[in-house]
Design a protein around this motif. Structure first.
Motif, PDB file in Angstrom:
ATOM      1  N   THR B  78       0.655  -1.315  -0.072  1.00  0.00           N
ATOM      2  CA  THR B  78       0.007   0.128   0.397  1.00  0.00           C
ATOM      3  C   THR B  78       0.631   1.214   0.138  1.00  0.00           C
ATOM      4  N   ILE B  80       0.960   5.380   0.426  1.00  0.00           N
ATOM      5  CA  ILE B  80       0.305   5.842   1.812  1.00  0.00           C
ATOM      6  C   ILE B  80       0.350   7.456   1.836  1.00  0.00           C
ATOM      7  N   THR B  88       6.732  13.100   7.343  1.00  0.00           N
ATOM      8  CA  THR B  88       7.096  12.035   7.288  1.00  0.00           C
ATOM      9  C   THR B  88       7.788  12.062   5.372  1.00  0.00           C
ATOM     10  N   LEU B  89       8.920  12.662   4.947  1.00  0.00           N
ATOM     11  CA  LEU B  89       9.821  12.759   4.428  1.00  0.00           C
ATOM     12  C   LEU B  89      10.939  13.109   5.306  1.00  0.00           C
ATOM     13  N   LEU B  90      12.498  12.349   4.918  1.00  0.00           N
ATOM     14  CA  LEU B  90      13.026  12.500   5.356  1.00  0.00           C
ATOM     15  C   LEU B  90      13.881  13.673   5.428  1.00  0.00           C
ATOM     16  N   PRO B  91      13.785  14.371   6.110  1.00  0.00           N
ATOM     17  CA  PRO B  91      14.444  16.195   6.291  1.00  0.00           C
ATOM     18  C   PRO B  91      16.073  15.713   6.210  1.00  0.00           C
ATOM     19  N   TRP B  92      16.866  15.136   6.690  1.00  0.00           N
ATOM     20  CA  TRP B  92      18.521  15.068   6.139  1.00  0.00           C
ATOM     21  C   TRP B  92      18.232  14.602   5.018  1.00  0.00           C
ATOM     22  N   ARG B  93      17.535  14.108   3.858  1.00  0.00           N
ATOM     23  CA  ARG B  93      18.167  13.538   2.449  1.00  0.00           C
ATOM     24  C   ARG B  93      17.585  14.424   1.240  1.00  0.00           C
ATOM     25  N   LEU B 101      13.087   6.052  -1.233  1.00  0.00           N
ATOM     26  CA  LEU B 101      13.218   5.322  -0.017  1.00  0.00           C
ATOM     27  C   LEU B 101      12.973   3.564   0.159  1.00  0.00           C
ATOM     28  N   PRO B 102      11.285   3.821  -0.883  1.00  0.00           N
ATOM     29  CA  PRO B 102      10.259   2.247  -0.696  1.00  0.00           C
ATOM     30  C   PRO B 102      11.175   1.481  -1.291  1.00  0.00           C
ATOM     31  N   GLU B 104      14.707   0.850  -1.525  1.00  0.00           N
ATOM     32  CA  GLU B 104      15.634   0.828  -0.549  1.00  0.00           C
ATOM     33  C   GLU B 104      15.513  -0.963   0.250  1.00  0.00           C
ATOM     34  N   VAL B 105      14.237  -1.049   0.143  1.00  0.00           N
ATOM     35  CA  VAL B 105      14.314  -2.147   0.395  1.00  0.00           C
ATOM     36  C   VAL B 105      14.896  -3.339   0.054  1.00  0.00           C
ATOM     37  N   GLY B 107      17.897  -3.051  -1.914  1.00  0.00           N
ATOM     38  CA  GLY B 107      19.280  -3.215  -2.177  1.00  0.00           C
ATOM     39  C   GLY B 107      19.433  -2.936  -3.284  1.00  0.00           C
ATOM     40  N   ARG B 149       7.051   9.424  -4.076  1.00  0.00           N
ATOM     41  CA  ARG B 149       8.129   8.094  -3.485  1.00  0.00           C
ATOM     42  C   ARG B 149       6.962   7.320  -2.896  1.00  0.00           C
TER      43      ARG B 149
END
Lengths: 247, 252
Positions: B78, B80, B88-93, B101-102, B104-105, B107, B149
């Motif tokens: 799903t 979201i 929800t965003l990753l501010p350091w990226r 990001l999704p 990266e599961v 690899g 994303r």
């Protein structure tokens, strides 16, 4: 802004000069800036000052490294596990509230009076702020963000490195900054209390015991400048690393 | 009523109670066909977000039957889109690394991931400053980043919680266009929560009207306005007004 900073330094120097030259304070207890300056130059040209700074700095940084290696993982675990947090809350609060010099004698009994107990004493002073701040960072991290990323199918381990640690980083840096100041303080205390012959703390105490008052002032000044510079350097580094925090 | 296909989203007699006594969802049942865009419309605090969390597989604590594509919500891939993009965003990226990001599961290497993103954004017609840190983006760009994303992983099911709530109107139409394009390209079944009827009528095939807390479905309306829909079309205005009336009457 910059001008005021420089001006404030000059004002302090002027005040010092006024107090010592006018004789308001006995010149034996408060030498003139010139006398201290001369001593300063002498210590620099003989190289003694750098040896002392190197000694103190080396100990402080080594202790800080050890504290971070212990403190960050422990803090993460405590932050992640409510059970562990409840178990460790009382011991951590107790030892954290214990002024570190109080356990120096104990360390000397166990570890002897050489470098080991000096490092251990400073680690004791530094490790708790790092643990506590890291744990705070994890606890105060954005739950919703963690849940959402976890729902993307990440393993717990990947979550740790991709979300939990970066999220806690600003707090970890606060802990490290506190620990950095403490490491210098503690190292100097340790140098005064435990035997040795190198270090800013040692030299302050040595000069005091030999009534070399200008030398003592030169070293005190050094200690202050050292702490100030190290802090400035750390803040600069922190701002570069945590560029997103101030947004 | 005859059906040729099993509905994609099946919610039957769903109840949700917080802390043992505060009822949020009260016997909610709904069906959404595959490829359909459904809107959940209701006042603040009527349990819309709670329902969304349940069908998205984030909230697992409920009573009733919830099936997405015949599976439990947790087993479904799903996408979201939450209400607050900043949360929800990753501010350091930077932007591109937020979108990857999704993926990266799985690899992949960073380079491959970035290529996938560039390709994907081109296909979807989304333009974003990819190497900029996300905190420098505008609200609309942030929301687009979140949407990209969410979709990069080709979700089977898309849920969006007030995707327009924190955007100004120019961004609204920009993102509405992107969503329409995405739906044309992917036909992903979507549930969208909103408290704005214009949004609901503009975007959806079906609208569920919810009552104030505890949330209950008071009315369900199929929207069959022709595409492209326009907010100035008299039929559109009429539909919105009609639903407004139904809602004010409590679904009678």
């Amino acid at each position: 802004m910059k001008r005021r900073v420089i001006l404030s330094g000059l004002v302090l120097l002027l005040l010092w000069a006024l107090l010592s030259y006018s004789g308001v304070v006995d010149s034996f207890f408060l030498p003139t800036p010139l006398e201290v300056g001369e001593k300063f130059v002498e210590l620099i040209s003989s190289g003694r000052l750098f040896v002392d700074i190197g000694g103190t700095f080396g100990r402080a940084i080594l202790s800080l490294k050890i504290s971070a290696i212990i403190g960050v993982p422990v803090g993460l675990l405590i932050g992640l596990s409510t059970g562990l947090r409840e178990w460790l809350e009382v011991p951590i609060e107790f030892f954290r509230s214990l002024p570190s010099p109080a356990i120096f004698p104990l360390l000397m009994v166990f570890l002897g009076i050489d470098e080991k107990s000096k490092i251990a004493g400073t680690v004791f002073a530094c490790v708790f702020p790092i643990i506590v701040q890291t744990a705070y960072g994890v606890i105060n991290g954005n739950r919703w963000r963690v849940k959402l990323v976890r729902r993307m199918g990440f393993s717990r381990r990947r979550m740790l490195f991709k979300v939990v640690i970066p999220e806690a980083l600003p707090y970890i840096f606060v802990g490290l900054r506190n620990a950095l100041s403490l490491s210098l303080i503690s190292t100097m205390v340790v140098e005064m209390l435990m035997t040795g012959n190198i270090g800013v703390g040692y030299s302050i105490f040595d000069a005091y015991q030999r009534f070399r008052i200008s030398e003592m002032y030169a070293y005190i000044l050094t200690a202050g400048l050292l702490g100030w510079m190290v802090n400035k350097l750390f803040v600069y580094f922190e701002n570069r690393q945590l560029h997103w925090v101030r947004q | 009523m005859q059906k040729t296909e099993k509905p994609f989203v099946e919610v039957n007699n769903l109840y949700k109670v917080y802390d043992g006594f505060s009822s949020v969802l009260d016997n909610v049942s709904l069906e959404i066909a595959r490829g359909e865009i459904a809107c959940i419309f209701g006042p603040n605090g009527c349990g819309k977000t709670t329902l969304l969390k349940i069908i998205a597989g984030i909230d697992k604590d409920y009573q009733g039957k919830v099936l997405i594509g015949g599976k439990s919500p947790i087993e479904v891939r799903t996408g979201i889109v939450p209400q607050d993009y900043d949360m929800t965003l990753l501010p350091w990226r930077n932007t591109v690394d937020n979108i990857t990001l999704p993926l990266e599961v799985n690899g992949y290497s960073r380079r491959v991931l970035r290529e996938i993103v560039v390709e994907f954004l081109k296909k979807m017609g989304i333009k974003l400053p990819l190497l900029s840190p996300v905190y420098k983006l505008s609200g609309g760009q942030k929301q687009l980043t979140v949407i990209a994303r969410t979709l990069i992983n080709k979700p089977e099911f898309l849920v969006m919680d007030e995707p327009f709530a924190s955007l100004d109107s120019s961004h609204f139409f920009q993102i509405a266009d992107v969503l329409k394009r995405i739906w044309n390209l992917t036909e992903v079944s979507t549930v969208l929560v909103t408290h704005d009827l214009v949004t609901a009528v503009l975007l959806s095939d079906q609208i569920f009207l919810f009552s104030p807390k505890p949330g209950r479905i008071v009315h369900c309306e199929k929207i069959s306005l022709p595409e492209p829909r326009s907010v100035s079309d008299p039929l559109f205005v009429e539909t919105v007004n009609y639903l407004q009336g139904v809602f004010l009457m409590g679904g009678e």
